[in-house]
Write an enzyme that holds these catalytic residues in place. Structure first.
Site, mmCIF file in Angstrom:
data_model
loop_
_atom_site.group_PDB
_atom_site.id
_atom_site.type_symbol
_atom_site.label_atom_id
_atom_site.label_comp_id
_atom_site.label_asym_id
_atom_site.label_seq_id
_atom_site.Cartn_x
_atom_site.Cartn_y
_atom_site.Cartn_z
ATOM 1 C CE1 TYR A 141 65.918 14.601 -17.420
ATOM 2 C CE2 TYR A 141 64.255 13.080 -18.368
ATOM 3 C CZ TYR A 141 64.672 14.439 -18.150
ATOM 4 O OH TYR A 141 63.728 15.344 -18.480
ATOM 5 C CE LYS A 191 71.848 26.631 -25.010
ATOM 6 N NZ LYS A 191 70.756 27.550 -25.263
ATOM 7 C CG ASP A 223 68.279 28.288 -27.155
ATOM 8 O OD1 ASP A 223 68.574 27.379 -27.794
ATOM 9 O OD2 ASP A 223 68.804 29.198 -26.813
ATOM 10 C CG ASP A 247 60.896 14.423 -20.487
ATOM 11 O OD1 ASP A 247 59.726 14.335 -21.048
ATOM 12 O OD2 ASP A 247 61.378 14.465 -19.313
ATOM 13 C CG ASP A 251 55.752 15.775 -22.738
ATOM 14 O OD1 ASP A 251 55.760 14.676 -23.064
ATOM 15 O OD2 ASP A 251 55.426 16.095 -21.326
#
Ligand code: NAI
Ligand code: MG
Length: 359
Positions: A141, A191, A223, A247, A251
């Site tokens: 980000y 990852k 994943d 993030d 959520d």
């Protein structure tokens, strides 16, 4: 020494829910909590008053505060501001950046009284208590270079996933220390089969592990973590991950609990200065109606007491008071169910305050 607390009501339902949380804060002051509480404008309301989502005065007050309580910012009224730097969310990002709030704590807790509100089967989520530790000021980000540019006759968009060892180490320490205070299991999500930056992430977590011998460290690809969160969420205790993965996963974890109106969050820097806010937004669809759920904001005050003010007993008292009103069957509209009593924002605030005093 008297510490400063800054309340930023923000937009939409923000003023309604922070008003209730401020009453609890006042009740803590009456019980000896030595703080000065101030308010300031942030977001759309600040833009309307001063033409800036983060006025200089608000930023000065934020820097001077030990802890900040935020409602939420934003809403359709400000979505058409063309200059992106003036949008309400820039105000929030500005506070995070200026205070260096790199450690985002996002609990996902299923209250036993609300387990049937989840989209998963009640037995999968009953007793769920996960703490997601998300790195908040680095990663893709913020990484440079970034942009959209013309290459070989077409436009190309690009971002950079970057973490330094020191950035990984400081969020890693937050997570290990959190695990020590909880069930002593830490799952680091990366990852590392594809992204070099997360190979380094994994290495640093492994390097820290011997310093926390009581914590069991495991690693999971993001994943798989998404699958496991939905398949068997109770396997997790503390999860640590980078900004983007955090993030998304936080959520998803929040939704497992079935009630976004119940979830608080904290964002901390190295000195323990922090911003505390509900996970939900400014809910413009119900703003001004007096029906918003104030519990996520009230529980954010509990996190503030625990993580910035070193008052765990008061934090537990607030959490117990919230448990008591749920036991008593009080519900705001968002968590209402058969056999419960639907109450307004202010009535919920009254009930929590009463339970807090009676405990
Ligand atoms: P939202 O969380 O504000 O609302 C989603 C849905 O949940 C709505 O139906 C809303 O009524 C309901 N809801 C949320 N909080 C509630 C509460 N305490 N009690 C009862 N119902 C509640 O998310 P949405 O609609 O995506 O965003 C609305 C605005 O909030 C946007 O401008 C967005 O940018 C902003 N936002 C701000 C955040 C912040 O300040 N940290 C975080 C997320 C969104
Ligand atoms: Mg998000």
């Amino acid at each position: 020494m008297t510490q400063k607390i800054l309340v930023l009501p923000g937009d939409g339902i923000g003023p309604e829910i922070t008003a209730q949380a401020s009453r609890i804060l006042a009740a803590c002051q009456a019980r000896g909590l030595d703080v000065d509480v101030e308010e300031a404008l942030l977001g759309g309301s600040a833009y309307d008053a001063h033409g800036e989502p983060l006025p200089a005065e608000t930023l000065e007050k934020a820097k001077a505060a030990r802890a900040i309580l935020l409602g939420a910012v934003g809403g359709p009224k400000w979505d058409r501001i063309e200059d992106l730097s003036k949008r309400p969310e820039k105000g929030l990002l500005g506070v995070r950046k200026h205070l260096g709030l790199f450690g985002n704590l996002r609990p996902a807790i299923t209250y036993p009284q609300l387990a049937s509100a989840s989209s998963l089967k009640p037995e999968l989520v009953a007793g769920l208590d996960i703490m997601i530790v998300r790195e908040l000021t680095g990663g893709i980000y913020f990484g440079q270079p970034r942009g959209i540019e013309e290459r070989d006759g077409e436009r190309v968009g690009f971002n950079t996933y970057v973490y330094s060892e020191s950035e990984i180490e400081r969020i890693g320490r937050v997570a290990f220390e959190m695990a020590q205070k909880r069930d002593k299991r830490l799952c680091s999500v990366d990852k590392a089969n594809v992204l070099e930056a997360t190979i380094l992430w994994r290495e640093v977590m492994e390097r820290l592990a011997p310093e926390y011998p009581d914590v069991e460290l495991s690693h999971m690809y993001v994943d798989n973590a998404a699958m496991q969160l939905v398949r068997a969420p109770k396997q997790f205790d503390v999860v640590v991950t980078g900004n983007m993965f955090g993030d998304i996963l936080s959520d998803a974890a929040a939704m497992l609990t079935g009630s976004i109106g119940m979830l608080p969050s904290a964002s901390l820097n190295e000195s323990g200065q922090g911003m505390y806010e509900p996970c939900h937004g400014s809910a413009p669809d119900i703003a001004g109606q007096g029906i918003a759920n104030p519990l996520a904001t009230i529980l954010s005050v509990a996190m503030m007491l625990r993580y910035s003010l070193d008052e765990p007993a008061l934090a537990e008292r607030i959490e117990a008071a919230v448990g008591k009103v749920l036991d008593d069957g009080l519900r705001t509209a968002d968590i209402a169910a058969e056999g419960t009593r639907t109450v307004s924002t202010a009535e919920m605030g009254d009930a929590v305050l009463e339970a807090f005093e009676a405990l």
